[in-house]
Design a protein around this motif. Sequence first.
Motif, PDB file in Angstrom:
ATOM      1  N   TYR A 127      36.507  12.640 -43.300  1.00 12.46           N
ATOM      2  CA  TYR A 127      37.118  13.864 -43.824  1.00 12.46           C
ATOM      3  C   TYR A 127      38.518  13.943 -43.251  1.00 12.46           C
ATOM      4  O   TYR A 127      38.720  13.750 -42.043  1.00 12.46           O
ATOM      5  N   ILE A 128      39.502  14.177 -44.104  1.00 11.68           N
ATOM      6  CA  ILE A 128      40.892  14.252 -43.667  1.00 11.68           C
ATOM      7  C   ILE A 128      41.405  15.654 -43.952  1.00 11.68           C
ATOM      8  O   ILE A 128      41.286  16.164 -45.070  1.00 11.68           O
ATOM      9  N   TYR A 134      38.737  12.765 -39.588  1.00 11.27           N
ATOM     10  CA  TYR A 134      37.503  13.098 -38.880  1.00 11.27           C
ATOM     11  C   TYR A 134      36.387  12.187 -39.385  1.00 11.27           C
ATOM     12  O   TYR A 134      36.328  11.851 -40.579  1.00 11.27           O
ATOM     13  N   TYR A 135      35.501  11.789 -38.463  1.00 13.47           N
ATOM     14  CA  TYR A 135      34.344  10.992 -38.833  1.00 13.47           C
ATOM     15  C   TYR A 135      33.090  11.676 -38.299  1.00 13.47           C
ATOM     16  O   TYR A 135      33.106  12.349 -37.255  1.00 13.47           O
ATOM     17  N   GLY A 136      31.984  11.440 -38.985  1.00 12.96           N
ATOM     18  CA  GLY A 136      30.707  11.974 -38.556  1.00 12.96           C
ATOM     19  C   GLY A 136      29.947  10.989 -37.684  1.00 12.96           C
ATOM     20  O   GLY A 136      30.529  10.097 -37.046  1.00 12.96           O
ATOM     21  N   LYS A 137      28.637  11.155 -37.679  1.00  8.97           N
ATOM     22  CA  LYS A 137      27.784  10.310 -36.830  1.00  8.97           C
ATOM     23  C   LYS A 137      27.737   8.875 -37.352  1.00  8.97           C
ATOM     24  O   LYS A 137      27.863   8.639 -38.548  1.00  8.97           O
ATOM     25  N   GLY A 138      27.493   7.941 -36.408  1.00  6.92           N
ATOM     26  CA  GLY A 138      27.274   6.540 -36.774  1.00  6.92           C
ATOM     27  C   GLY A 138      28.534   5.749 -37.003  1.00  6.92           C
ATOM     28  O   GLY A 138      28.501   4.662 -37.607  1.00  6.92           O
ATOM     29  N   LEU A 139      29.663   6.223 -36.495  1.00  8.94           N
ATOM     30  CA  LEU A 139      30.933   5.563 -36.773  1.00  8.94           C
ATOM     31  C   LEU A 139      31.020   4.202 -36.062  1.00  8.94           C
ATOM     32  O   LEU A 139      30.723   4.080 -34.871  1.00  8.94           O
ATOM     33  N   LYS A 140      31.444   3.222 -36.832  1.00  6.55           N
ATOM     34  CA  LYS A 140      31.704   1.883 -36.289  1.00  6.55           C
ATOM     35  C   LYS A 140      33.064   1.419 -36.787  1.00  6.55           C
ATOM     36  O   LYS A 140      33.575   1.904 -37.802  1.00  6.55           O
ATOM     37  N   MET A 141      33.602   0.433 -36.044  1.00  2.42           N
ATOM     38  CA  MET A 141      34.920  -0.090 -36.396  1.00  2.42           C
ATOM     39  C   MET A 141      34.938  -1.599 -36.158  1.00  2.42           C
ATOM     40  O   MET A 141      34.377  -2.095 -35.183  1.00  2.42           O
ATOM     41  N   ASP A 142      35.583  -2.302 -37.076  1.00  3.34           N
ATOM     42  CA  ASP A 142      35.847  -3.707 -36.809  1.00  3.34           C
ATOM     43  C   ASP A 142      37.257  -4.045 -37.272  1.00  3.34           C
ATOM     44  O   ASP A 142      37.907  -3.239 -37.959  1.00  3.34           O
ATOM     45  N   LEU A 143      37.732  -5.228 -36.846  1.00  4.66           N
ATOM     46  CA  LEU A 143      39.083  -5.662 -37.172  1.00  4.66           C
ATOM     47  C   LEU A 143      39.022  -6.967 -37.944  1.00  4.66           C
ATOM     48  O   LEU A 143      38.279  -7.886 -37.582  1.00  4.66           O
ATOM     49  N   LYS A 144      39.794  -7.015 -39.008  1.00  2.07           N
ATOM     50  CA  LYS A 144      39.956  -8.246 -39.769  1.00  2.07           C
ATOM     51  C   LYS A 144      41.404  -8.696 -39.590  1.00  2.07           C
ATOM     52  O   LYS A 144      42.328  -7.940 -39.877  1.00  2.07           O
ATOM     53  N   ASP A 234      31.705  25.938 -37.127  1.00  2.00           N
ATOM     54  CA  ASP A 234      31.755  24.519 -36.776  1.00  2.00           C
ATOM     55  C   ASP A 234      33.119  24.306 -36.135  1.00  2.00           C
ATOM     56  O   ASP A 234      34.154  24.575 -36.748  1.00  2.00           O
ATOM     57  N   ASN A 235      33.122  23.836 -34.897  1.00  2.00           N
ATOM     58  CA  ASN A 235      34.345  23.816 -34.107  1.00  2.00           C
ATOM     59  C   ASN A 235      35.294  22.676 -34.435  1.00  2.00           C
ATOM     60  O   ASN A 235      36.401  22.635 -33.879  1.00  2.00           O
ATOM     61  N   ILE A 236      34.864  21.761 -35.274  1.00  2.00           N
ATOM     62  CA  ILE A 236      35.732  20.602 -35.500  1.00  2.00           C
ATOM     63  C   ILE A 236      36.141  20.517 -36.963  1.00  2.00           C
ATOM     64  O   ILE A 236      37.227  20.960 -37.335  1.00  2.00           O
ATOM     65  N   THR A 237      35.297  19.970 -37.789  1.00  2.00           N
ATOM     66  CA  THR A 237      35.707  19.806 -39.189  1.00  2.00           C
ATOM     67  C   THR A 237      35.561  21.082 -39.995  1.00  2.00           C
ATOM     68  O   THR A 237      36.177  21.231 -41.040  1.00  2.00           O
TER      69      THR A 237
END
Length: 578
Positions: A127-128, A134-144, A234-237
């Motif tokens: 969510y922007i 903003y991201y919710g639960k389960g966020l992952k990141m990788d780099l290509k 909701d204090n964030i998003t």
Amino acid sequence: MNKIFTFILLLVICYNGQAQSKLQHQPKMHRNEKGRLFVNKHQPMYLFLGTDPNNKPKAEKLTSEATAKYANPFYFDTEGKNTVRTPSKVDPVTKQVIVPRGDVIFEVYADGIAPRSLSRFFGAPIYIKNGTTYYGKGLKMDLKVKDQVSGVENTYISVDGVDFADYSGEKSFFNEKEYSVKYYSVDFVGNDEKISEKKFQTDTTAPVVMHKFEGDVYGKYISGKSKIILSATDNITGVKRVTYQFDEGQKKAYFDAISASTLSNGEHKIKYWGVDFVKNKSVTNTNGDFIVDKIGPDVECKVLGDQYKGRYHYVSNRSTLQLTAEDSQSGVKLINYGFASSEINSVYSTPFKFIDKLGLQKVYFNATDNVENKSSRKEKLVYLDNEAPISAIDYIGPQFFARDTLFVNKYTKVKLFSKDKASGVQLISYEIEGSPMTYDKAFHVEKDGHHKLLFYAKDNVNNVEKAKNSEIFVDNIGPDIYINFSIKPIRTENVDGKELNVYPPYVKMYLGATDKSCGTKKILYSIDGGKMKSYTSPNSPSNVELFTKQQTHAVVVKAVDELGNKTEKQISFVVAEK
């Protein structure tokens, strides 16, 4: 023939021009597993020529007479494959020029472009808002990472300002916080890309949703006029939507206060939950039991004390009205009453009296429960009777009034009667010489002498008349009769065994009567069985010589007083010459 071996030494002059936050990456050359030589396109290059493939220090640096300005150093102009050439190929054995002629080519791959690293965030809603991601639960990141020439030697990553470290693969973000992730890559010849930074906020907490009742509320009871309000934070998003459900009914999106008028009377359960903009969903609330009370109390009245139901419901000024109310839900808060339909504002606490005014009156009343439901207005019509009956006495039959005294006898009827202009007469009571009795019909007072009668009436709401009295004198005794003659007897004579006086033929008889109470009204007489005559009539024995006939005479005398009491007296005597 001596063999001449020629090799080209490419010396790399390194410099330090990287930002302080990065690791130090020097420009360099790199030969890959296929034997290809890669150089940093931005480095100055020099050519060296030697005869010993294993004795590099004895190599001599080449110079250029024709292009001395561009020779030491020189730079590769092409990204990727570059060549160093010498004309004519020579056979290394025969040392003869190879025909057809061709150049000897040395390949060098120049790399002046840093790798390009691309980040990918996945596994969580995004969510922007206002430039913040903003991201919710389960966020992952990788780099290509891609590099077009020498290839990627390494990728570095820094999370929240820690020192850059080797990127080892996919990363997960569990904590709810603001993150700053920096990364860059470097290729095999020391080209390092600019640091890329990704700032974002993770939101793993669901909204908090609460409910409250607004309006008429009493414990878990609300009225049909009340509203059910859901509030979510909701204090964030922020809160994207709130959903609610009554009982097992349809699930609906919440937008504004919910009117309880849409719900049926009775028990209900509300469930609700919120979802934020990164799909965090709150736990469904299950503590929303409440009761809608749309029905006012049942209110009743009861007259206490004096009362009588006839044409109207009659009451006295001693009577009170009791009000009671019941409410099976929120309970009774108060009962109001008043004596005008527009002024039902007195608060009931204990039974109260009516307005002390003769006639019809209404009491209006209603009840209110604890969530302000009012009963329908009720009314009680009564007739207030605050006046006692009016009684009187009547004497029927013999009576005579004299000297402020009413004389009666045992044949005189005493009749009592009473009138009441409201509730009606309940009973008449009387007393004679202190003996109380209830009047039901005319009666007689038989005992001679003076009597005092007390009497009073009571109406149907127990208003009692002030006792009245009537004094009478009962006379049951007739007058005393007196018989006198105008001359004394000349002798006596025995007639049939009775000694009778003998009077001469010119004798007159005088009659009299005395009554000790009411007086003598009349005297009657009868001579020798004749008709009874009034002593006051002409030719009475006192005025006329009625006894001229020589014989035994019998006279009956009767006296009657003013009440009709009679006495009778008989006398026999003899009339003779001698």
